[in-house]
Design a protein around this motif. Structure first.
Motif, PDB file in Angstrom:
ATOM      1  N   PHE A 119      41.755  53.733  47.098  1.00 39.39           N
ATOM      2  CA  PHE A 119      41.503  52.695  46.099  1.00 39.39           C
ATOM      3  C   PHE A 119      41.370  51.318  46.762  1.00 39.39           C
ATOM      4  O   PHE A 119      40.522  50.507  46.373  1.00 39.39           O
ATOM      5  CB  PHE A 119      42.619  52.693  45.050  1.00 39.39           C
ATOM      6  N   GLU A 120      42.206  51.069  47.761  1.00 41.23           N
ATOM      7  CA  GLU A 120      42.125  49.785  48.461  1.00 41.23           C
ATOM      8  C   GLU A 120      40.776  49.624  49.150  1.00 41.23           C
ATOM      9  O   GLU A 120      40.149  48.550  49.092  1.00 41.23           O
ATOM     10  CB  GLU A 120      43.254  49.688  49.487  1.00 41.23           C
ATOM     11  N   ARG A 121      40.301  50.688  49.807  1.00 38.87           N
ATOM     12  CA  ARG A 121      39.038  50.594  50.548  1.00 38.87           C
ATOM     13  C   ARG A 121      37.836  50.426  49.622  1.00 38.87           C
ATOM     14  O   ARG A 121      36.822  49.855  50.017  1.00 38.87           O
ATOM     15  CB  ARG A 121      38.861  51.826  51.436  1.00 38.87           C
ATOM     16  N   THR A 122      37.933  50.944  48.396  1.00 40.43           N
ATOM     17  CA  THR A 122      36.810  50.824  47.465  1.00 40.43           C
ATOM     18  C   THR A 122      36.965  49.631  46.524  1.00 40.43           C
ATOM     19  O   THR A 122      36.118  49.410  45.650  1.00 40.43           O
ATOM     20  CB  THR A 122      36.667  52.111  46.628  1.00 40.43           C
ATOM     21  N   GLY A 123      38.066  48.874  46.693  1.00 39.35           N
ATOM     22  CA  GLY A 123      38.271  47.689  45.881  1.00 39.35           C
ATOM     23  C   GLY A 123      38.623  47.974  44.440  1.00 39.35           C
ATOM     24  O   GLY A 123      38.449  47.119  43.565  1.00 39.35           O
ATOM     25  N   ARG A 124      39.129  49.173  44.178  1.00 37.44           N
ATOM     26  CA  ARG A 124      39.493  49.546  42.812  1.00 37.44           C
ATOM     27  C   ARG A 124      41.001  49.432  42.606  1.00 37.44           C
ATOM     28  O   ARG A 124      41.776  49.548  43.547  1.00 37.44           O
ATOM     29  CB  ARG A 124      39.044  50.977  42.510  1.00 37.44           C
ATOM     30  N   THR A 125      41.397  49.255  41.359  1.00 38.63           N
ATOM     31  CA  THR A 125      42.817  49.212  41.006  1.00 38.63           C
ATOM     32  C   THR A 125      43.331  50.633  40.834  1.00 38.63           C
ATOM     33  O   THR A 125      42.671  51.462  40.188  1.00 38.63           O
ATOM     34  CB  THR A 125      43.023  48.422  39.694  1.00 38.63           C
ATOM     35  N   PHE A 126      44.488  50.918  41.420  1.00 40.39           N
ATOM     36  CA  PHE A 126      45.083  52.254  41.340  1.00 40.39           C
ATOM     37  C   PHE A 126      45.867  52.352  40.028  1.00 40.39           C
ATOM     38  O   PHE A 126      46.957  51.787  39.908  1.00 40.39           O
ATOM     39  CB  PHE A 126      45.994  52.466  42.553  1.00 40.39           C
ATOM     40  N   PRO A 127      45.359  53.060  39.014  1.00 40.35           N
ATOM     41  CA  PRO A 127      45.996  53.062  37.696  1.00 40.35           C
ATOM     42  C   PRO A 127      47.130  54.079  37.554  1.00 40.35           C
ATOM     43  O   PRO A 127      47.793  54.119  36.523  1.00 40.35           O
ATOM     44  CB  PRO A 127      44.840  53.411  36.756  1.00 40.35           C
TER      45      PRO A 127
END
Length: 282
Positions: A119-127
């Protein structure tokens, strides 16, 4: 001198106290390879013979071939090959002497960093940053541990898991340089047995296997009495815990031993450590 190989019924009765299912004898050709697993014993005495690298590789491969939650693969193993480092990892652990003598010592870890890192590498929030994330990683690590224990038994190797490495997880964490969201679950001693231990009897399957609904069969109290008698016969306790506190019991069995063992608080700070490593346990 010819040694008679125990039947599957023999092995089941020794472990669980009751003969196997009807018709089990006819399954020898199919189920016979399971004998080493059914006859598995904890090994605390190892021969000096090293575990061949290829065999260690196979044991590790078997462990990591076990199921993994949603193909997330949230487990790691640290092989502690350096003798001085192993001594530091096992500092203060009861029974460390025989653990230090085992040819191999592995630390199985739950790894929640892989998924969070995606998630960090793709810039997404880990829900899904809650207790289930930690739980899934620990289950993955436990499956790897169980797979290695089973594979070792099939190869004739001895093993003994070591949960005491969680007594001081911060120190083990520091020594093994575990990154955030990676925590130790258990150690595993591995090697060629120097002598065979006795089989540790287990609760009968009628106590632990339920059909359709939990507790439809005999009550735990009913099955416990049978188990206590069988365990005293096959593998009695050699000493009683905390006699200075609880006194000498006339009849000392599994229930008394376990309640004495867990009368004292254990690993109360482990949840704090897990949270500090980056897991949320809500």
């Amino acid at each position: 001198m010819v040694t008679t190989q125990p039947t599957l019924d023999d092995l089941l009765e020794e472990r669980f106290g009751r003969p196997g299912a009807a018709g089990l004898a006819g399954l020898d050709a199919l189920a016979g390879p399971l004998r080493p697993m059914l006859d598995r014993r904890s090994c605390r005495s190892y021969a000096s013979r090293p575990v061949e690298p290829a065999l260690l590789h196979l044991v590790l491969a078997a462990g990591f071939s076990m199921p993994t939650k949603s193909d997330l693969q949230q487990a790691d193993v640290v092989r502690v090959a350096d003798a001085a480092l192993r001594e530091q990892v096992l500092e203060g652990v009861a029974g460390a002497e025989w653990m230090l003598a085992a040819p191999e010592f592995l630390v199985v870890c739950a790894d929640g960093a892989r998924l969070a890192g995606m998630f960090e590498r793709t810039g997404r929030t880990f829900p899904n940053d809650h207790f289930d994330a930690a739980f899934n990683a620990v289950v993955d690590a436990s499956l790897v541990l169980g797979g290695m224990v089973a594979a070792a038994a099939l190869l004739g190797l001895g093993t003994c898991p070591v949960s005491q490495i969680r007594n001081d997880p911060e120190r083990v964490d520091r020594l093994l340089r575990l990154p955030p969201r990676v925590i130790p679950v258990a150690g595993l001693c591995l090697g060629w047995p120097a002598e065979a231990d006795t089989v540790t009897p287990r609760l009968g399957l009628d106590a632990t296997v339920h059909e359709d609904h939990f507790g439809e069969g005999p009550s735990f109290a009913e099955t416990l009495a049978e188990y206590e008698a069988r365990r005293r016969l096959r593998k009695p306790y050699r000493r009683q815990r905390a006699v200075d506190r609880f006194g000498e019991a006339a009849t000392y069995g599994w229930e008394e031993d376990k309640t004495r063992q867990y009368t004292e608080p254990q690993r109360q700070g482990f949840g704090t450590y897990v949270r500090r490593k980056g897991f949320k346990l809500d």
